[in-house]
Design an enzyme around this catalytic site. Sequence first.
Site, short mmCIF file in Angstrom:
data_model
loop_
_atom_site.label_atom_id
_atom_site.label_comp_id
_atom_site.label_asym_id
_atom_site.label_seq_id
_atom_site.Cartn_x
_atom_site.Cartn_y
_atom_site.Cartn_z
N ARG A 42 -9.71 11.43 5.96
CA ARG A 42 -8.38 10.84 5.90
C ARG A 42 -8.15 9.81 7.01
NH1 ARG A 42 -4.91 12.77 2.58
NH2 ARG A 42 -5.94 14.78 2.45
N LEU A 97 -1.38 9.73 4.10
CA LEU A 97 -2.02 8.99 5.19
C LEU A 97 -1.94 9.77 6.49
CD1 LEU A 97 -0.44 5.62 4.08
CD2 LEU A 97 -2.89 6.16 3.99
N ASN A 128 9.04 4.33 1.14
CA ASN A 128 8.54 5.11 0.00
C ASN A 128 9.68 5.36 -0.98
OD1 ASN A 128 6.67 6.74 -1.47
ND2 ASN A 128 7.61 8.57 -0.59
N HIS A 148 10.75 8.30 -3.86
CA HIS A 148 10.36 9.64 -4.31
C HIS A 148 11.26 10.05 -5.48
CE1 HIS A 148 8.66 13.60 -4.08
NE2 HIS A 148 9.88 14.10 -4.13
N ASP A 185 7.38 13.05 2.36
CA ASP A 185 8.67 12.91 1.67
C ASP A 185 9.84 13.26 2.58
OD1 ASP A 185 7.31 12.11 -0.62
OD2 ASP A 185 7.09 14.17 -1.34
C1 GRF Z 1 7.72 6.62 -9.10
O1 GRF Z 1 8.50 7.56 -9.80
C2 GRF Z 1 7.78 6.85 -7.63
O2 GRF Z 1 9.00 7.35 -7.19
C3 GRF Z 1 6.70 7.89 -7.40
O3 GRF Z 1 5.67 7.48 -8.26
C4 GRF Z 1 6.23 6.80 -9.39
C5 GRF Z 1 5.50 5.49 -9.55
O4 GRF Z 1 5.57 5.00 -10.84
N1 GRF Z 1 6.34 7.98 -6.01
P1 GRF Z 1 4.76 3.72 -11.32
O5 GRF Z 1 3.30 3.93 -11.01
O6 GRF Z 1 5.31 2.53 -10.56
O7 GRF Z 1 5.04 3.59 -12.80
#
Ligand code: GRF
Length: 188
Positions: free
Chosen positions: A66, A94, A108, A110, A146
């Site tokens: 990693r 990461l 990010n 989520h 997250d």
């Molecule tokens: C999204 O729902 C994001 O929140 C999560 O992964 C998904 C990505 O979707 N972390 P995509 O690959 O852009 O369609």
Amino acid sequence: MESIGWIVVMVSGAGSILEAMIQKGVPIKMVLADRQCRGLDIAKKAGIETVLVDRKDFRINGEFDREKFTRSVEAALLVSAPRFVVMAGFMTVLSPSIFINFRGRLLNSHPSLLPAFKGETAVADALAFGVQVTGTTIHIATEKLDDGPILAQEAVKVMPGDTVESLWERIKVVERELYPMILKEMLT
Ligand code: GRF
């Protein structure tokens, strides 16, 4: 208003959020992926520079290195000098150095209303728990998965008969509007 600087987007999968960012004119200098994926193809088609730091190449005696993977990602990012590094469905955790070197600049999204339902099974977990409302969170990423300061959240109702796929797709519909909007705001 004119953007100041640009971003790098990191993807691992379908890249539909990346696609929305491109369509909405978010200034993207480079797209970095940890595996071959549709996200990379979308970037290439849009004429955006791509970098593949393939996680398959970082296995030593069957174990994922990693730290080394993270150092390679950091090296690629530094060349682009982005204002923000934006994870959009990036699936590799990461190691801590990146959160120090890009402190406050790593974002990010989520698919839950954090701090509820962390982790990659967020949508399935929300459904299994029986919540009536879930949603999405755009946040600054920190070493803790997250976690980190919340920039924006939007709720999505769970409908009777929802599956993980149907619910996740409605969450993504929201993310495709919210994430580009937040980025544009942050870049002005
Ligand atoms: C999204 O729902 C994001 O929140 C999560 O992964 C998904 C990505 O979707 N972390 P995509 O690959 O852009 O369609």
